[in-house]
Design a protein around this motif. Structure first.
Motif, PDB file in Angstrom:
ATOM      1  N   VAL B 101      58.885  59.557  20.423  1.00 16.71           N
ATOM      2  CA  VAL B 101      57.736  60.248  21.026  1.00 16.71           C
ATOM      3  C   VAL B 101      56.938  59.256  21.875  1.00 16.71           C
ATOM      4  O   VAL B 101      56.517  59.566  22.984  1.00 16.71           O
ATOM      5  N   GLU B 102      56.777  58.034  21.359  1.00 11.30           N
ATOM      6  CA  GLU B 102      56.028  57.031  22.131  1.00 11.30           C
ATOM      7  C   GLU B 102      56.774  56.608  23.393  1.00 11.30           C
ATOM      8  O   GLU B 102      56.213  56.637  24.478  1.00 11.30           O
ATOM      9  N   TYR B 103      58.036  56.206  23.284  1.00 15.71           N
ATOM     10  CA  TYR B 103      58.724  55.664  24.462  1.00 15.71           C
ATOM     11  C   TYR B 103      59.245  56.734  25.409  1.00 15.71           C
ATOM     12  O   TYR B 103      59.435  56.461  26.588  1.00 15.71           O
ATOM     13  N   ALA B 104      59.503  57.951  24.920  1.00 20.87           N
ATOM     14  CA  ALA B 104      60.070  58.982  25.802  1.00 20.87           C
ATOM     15  C   ALA B 104      59.039  60.018  26.270  1.00 20.87           C
ATOM     16  O   ALA B 104      59.192  60.569  27.355  1.00 20.87           O
ATOM     17  N   GLN B 105      58.024  60.311  25.472  1.00 22.20           N
ATOM     18  CA  GLN B 105      57.042  61.336  25.855  1.00 22.20           C
ATOM     19  C   GLN B 105      55.780  60.703  26.441  1.00 22.20           C
ATOM     20  O   GLN B 105      55.316  61.084  27.505  1.00 22.20           O
ATOM     21  N   PHE B 106      55.214  59.721  25.725  1.00 22.05           N
ATOM     22  CA  PHE B 106      53.895  59.184  26.081  1.00 22.05           C
ATOM     23  C   PHE B 106      53.966  58.086  27.140  1.00 22.05           C
ATOM     24  O   PHE B 106      53.296  58.147  28.165  1.00 22.05           O
ATOM     25  N   ASP B 107      54.778  57.062  26.881  1.00 17.62           N
ATOM     26  CA  ASP B 107      54.723  55.867  27.714  1.00 17.62           C
ATOM     27  C   ASP B 107      55.070  56.068  29.180  1.00 17.62           C
ATOM     28  O   ASP B 107      54.376  55.524  30.046  1.00 17.62           O
ATOM     29  N   PRO B 108      56.148  56.815  29.518  1.00 17.34           N
ATOM     30  CA  PRO B 108      56.468  56.947  30.947  1.00 17.34           C
ATOM     31  C   PRO B 108      55.281  57.475  31.759  1.00 17.34           C
ATOM     32  O   PRO B 108      55.038  57.030  32.878  1.00 17.34           O
ATOM     33  N   ILE B 109      54.506  58.396  31.153  1.00 19.76           N
ATOM     34  CA  ILE B 109      53.387  58.995  31.881  1.00 19.76           C
ATOM     35  C   ILE B 109      52.150  58.099  31.816  1.00 19.76           C
ATOM     36  O   ILE B 109      51.524  57.807  32.841  1.00 19.76           O
ATOM     37  N   ALA B 110      51.792  57.651  30.632  1.00 18.82           N
ATOM     38  CA  ALA B 110      50.594  56.814  30.485  1.00 18.82           C
ATOM     39  C   ALA B 110      50.736  55.520  31.273  1.00 18.82           C
ATOM     40  O   ALA B 110      49.784  55.062  31.911  1.00 18.82           O
ATOM     41  N   SER B 111      51.930  54.928  31.260  1.00 14.34           N
ATOM     42  CA  SER B 111      52.107  53.668  31.997  1.00 14.34           C
ATOM     43  C   SER B 111      52.072  53.927  33.500  1.00 14.34           C
ATOM     44  O   SER B 111      51.625  53.064  34.265  1.00 14.34           O
ATOM     45  N   GLY B 112      52.507  55.115  33.920  1.00 16.40           N
ATOM     46  CA  GLY B 112      52.421  55.490  35.330  1.00 16.40           C
ATOM     47  C   GLY B 112      50.974  55.584  35.785  1.00 16.40           C
ATOM     48  O   GLY B 112      50.612  55.135  36.876  1.00 16.40           O
ATOM     49  N   ILE B 113      50.121  56.146  34.929  1.00 12.00           N
ATOM     50  CA  ILE B 113      48.691  56.248  35.242  1.00 12.00           C
ATOM     51  C   ILE B 113      48.080  54.853  35.290  1.00 12.00           C
ATOM     52  O   ILE B 113      47.331  54.504  36.221  1.00 12.00           O
ATOM     53  N   ALA B 114      48.420  54.016  34.309  1.00 14.31           N
ATOM     54  CA  ALA B 114      47.901  52.653  34.257  1.00 14.31           C
ATOM     55  C   ALA B 114      48.322  51.868  35.499  1.00 14.31           C
ATOM     56  O   ALA B 114      47.537  51.110  36.064  1.00 14.31           O
ATOM     57  N   TRP B 115      49.572  52.053  35.914  1.00 16.77           N
ATOM     58  CA  TRP B 115      50.089  51.376  37.114  1.00 16.77           C
ATOM     59  C   TRP B 115      49.256  51.744  38.340  1.00 16.77           C
ATOM     60  O   TRP B 115      48.818  50.875  39.094  1.00 16.77           O
ATOM     61  N   GLU B 116      49.017  53.050  38.527  1.00 21.33           N
ATOM     62  CA  GLU B 116      48.278  53.506  39.712  1.00 21.33           C
ATOM     63  C   GLU B 116      46.806  53.111  39.685  1.00 21.33           C
ATOM     64  O   GLU B 116      46.249  52.683  40.686  1.00 21.33           O
ATOM     65  N   LYS B 117      46.167  53.298  38.500  1.00 24.81           N
ATOM     66  CA  LYS B 117      44.710  53.157  38.443  1.00 24.81           C
ATOM     67  C   LYS B 117      44.223  51.742  38.135  1.00 24.81           C
ATOM     68  O   LYS B 117      43.091  51.389  38.446  1.00 24.81           O
ATOM     69  N   ILE B 118      45.052  50.934  37.469  1.00 25.95           N
ATOM     70  CA  ILE B 118      44.589  49.609  37.039  1.00 25.95           C
ATOM     71  C   ILE B 118      45.392  48.491  37.711  1.00 25.95           C
ATOM     72  O   ILE B 118      44.832  47.569  38.308  1.00 25.95           O
ATOM     73  N   ILE B 119      46.723  48.563  37.626  1.00 31.98           N
ATOM     74  CA  ILE B 119      47.542  47.435  38.080  1.00 31.98           C
ATOM     75  C   ILE B 119      47.614  47.338  39.601  1.00 31.98           C
ATOM     76  O   ILE B 119      47.431  46.248  40.166  1.00 31.98           O
ATOM     77  N   LYS B 120      47.852  48.450  40.258  1.00 31.94           N
ATOM     78  CA  LYS B 120      47.942  48.414  41.725  1.00 31.94           C
ATOM     79  C   LYS B 120      46.653  47.856  42.347  1.00 31.94           C
ATOM     80  O   LYS B 120      46.711  46.943  43.166  1.00 31.94           O
ATOM     81  N   PRO B 121      45.469  48.369  41.971  1.00 35.70           N
ATOM     82  CA  PRO B 121      44.230  47.811  42.530  1.00 35.70           C
ATOM     83  C   PRO B 121      44.077  46.317  42.228  1.00 35.70           C
ATOM     84  O   PRO B 121      43.630  45.553  43.083  1.00 35.70           O
ATOM     85  N   HIS B 122      44.496  45.905  41.036  1.00 33.05           N
ATOM     86  CA  HIS B 122      44.403  44.492  40.660  1.00 33.05           C
ATOM     87  C   HIS B 122      45.179  43.603  41.632  1.00 33.05           C
ATOM     88  O   HIS B 122      44.790  42.472  41.920  1.00 33.05           O
ATOM     89  N   PHE B 123      46.304  44.137  42.149  1.00 33.67           N
ATOM     90  CA  PHE B 123      47.106  43.371  43.101  1.00 33.67           C
ATOM     91  C   PHE B 123      46.832  43.797  44.544  1.00 33.67           C
ATOM     92  O   PHE B 123      47.636  43.537  45.431  1.00 33.67           O
TER      93      PHE B 123
END
Lengths: 210, 210
Positions: B101-123
């Motif tokens: 549930v964590e690696y297949a349901q939650f993480d792909p989406i939550a990490s996608g949000i984190a990538w767009e909202k936190i990591i991309k701006p950081h770089f």
């Protein structure tokens, strides 16, 4: 102990479970969930699988499980046949590393490609070809990692096949064979590995349907 | 046995390893990988992690491992402290279901949000707000699944905490706390569970840096 497999014969994750059942000689009966009719989103189904997906299984004793890889890991401890999860601690750690490669490196990309090219048309939604291009570029990058890893050892966890290799089969067969992505002719180690795992009798038995 | 943790202090997956090391009282030395200089894409790093990512660990006896969840599963078997992976076969199967549930349901989406909202701006890159909207809508659906599960039991695998709960911490911290989407507001079970796991001392110790 036998189980009922609730899913859809040609769906990737349903076939992932069927594959491991064949490898381990565990009998099952497929019960079709009417996905096109939306059965998987109804309350009766959600009681068994709260994310509204397939597959899930029910054992003869009433024990239920969902998430195809969790089911695969459970079936690997039942029945008889090849040892698909090493037990020695460091070999087991390398297996978990390989399992991680499948669900964290390969699946997000392969799953995305299959969703765009196969599942969206199935549900009569338009494919986003820009997304497909991004994903196939990512796939190329990931496969460089596979090529390096598989140049040093026969399978992803070491020199014995494990669930980590086999879990690639449903999405991999669509991405590499049906859609022709992955440039396997330029990646001879990946090609060797793919040929090996995809020729296993258990996969041949469920490739066209669970 | 102590280990070296090669990663980035605030990286999601580096902190997953750190939190489990704290839970299991396994000492580690943190070694920073220089992302801004693209160290993670250079040949010396690729020798240890063929996918060009962090973290990876190395032990004094030469044993190395990458894939944060594989590392965490390995740490859960060494050191001392809370049992984070059940051993009884059916409880273990339910743990693997929750882990999926964590690696297949939650993480792909939550990490996608984190990538767009936190990591991309950081770089210095621009957030794709349309993609974020899609991902947020998908996560709402997934979290209804979590809410249903947690309405029947205390944690995702049953009534005892496992790795499957803790693996949600770094991306959960971003989507539930740092960004204000209100995911917890309408989901009392999810909120109760989140408060529980995020208040653990092991998480407090590494939340702001591995």
């Amino acid at each position: 102990m036998a189980f009922t497999l609730h899913g859809s014969s040609e769906f990737t994750c349903t076939r992932r479970v069927a594959l491991i059942a064949k490898e381990r000689n565990v009998p099952y009966r497929l019960i079709t969930v009417d996905v096109k009719g939306g059965e998987h989103k109804q309350p009766a189904h959600l009681k068994h699988q709260p994310f509204g997906q397939v597959p899930y299984i029910i054992q003869e004793d009433g024990f239920e499980l969902f998430e195809s890889r969790a089911i695969g890991r459970y079936i690997a401890t039942l029945g008889s046949g090849p040892e698909l999860i090493p037990t020695e601690p460091k070999a087991h750690a390398k297996f978990e590393q390989a399992a991680g490669i499948e669900y964290a490196q390969f699946d997000p990309v392969a799953n995305g490609i299959v969703k765009e090219k196969i599942y969206k048309p199935f549900f009569e939604v338009a494919t986003d070809e820009t997304k497909v291009q991004e994903l196939t570029a990512q796939l190329e990058s990931k496969l460089d990692g596979y090529e390096t890893l598989l140049s040093k050892q026969k399978y992803l966890a070491g020199n014995e096949v494990t669930l980590a290799d086999l879990f690639h089969l449903p999405y991999g067969s669509i991405v590499f064979e049906e859609l022709g992505y992955g440039s396997l002719d330029k990646r001879l180690n990946v090609k060797r590995w793919w040929k090996d795992i995809s020729s296993r009798p258990a996969w041949q038995a469920v490739k066209e349907g669970a | 046995m102590a280990f070296k943790l090669h990663g980035a202090k605030m990286s999601t997956y580096t902190r997953i390893v750190a939190v489990i090391a704290k839970e299991r009282n396994v000492p580690y030395e943190f070694i920073a990988v220089d992302f801004k200089a693209a160290e993670h894409k250079q040949p010396p790093h690729l020798q240890h992690h063929p996918y060009g990512q962090v973290p990876y660990i190395s032990q004094d006896d030469g044993f190395e491992l990458y894939e944060s969840r594989a590392i965490a599963r390995y740490l859960a078997t060494i050191g001392s402290g809370t049992q984070l992976i059940p051993t009884e076969p059916k409880a273990y199967a339910k743990f693997e279901q929750a882990a999926s549930v964590e690696y297949a349901q939650f993480d792909p989406i939550a990490s996608g949000i984190a990538w767009e909202k936190i990591i991309k701006p950081h770089f210095g890159k621009v957030t794709d707000e349309k993609r974020v909207e899609e991902l947020v809508a998908l996560l709402e659906i997934k979290l209804d699944g979590h809410e249903a599960i947690l309405g029947k039991q205390k944690y995702l695998a049953g009534d005892e905490i496992t790795l499957a709960d803790l693996f949600h911490l770094p991306n959960g911290n971003i989507v539930f706390e740092r960004l204000e989407y209100g995911f917890l507001d309408k989901r009392p079970n999810l909120q109760r569970w989140w408060k529980d796991i995020s208040s653990r001392p092991s998480w407090q110790a590494v939340k702001d840096g591995a």
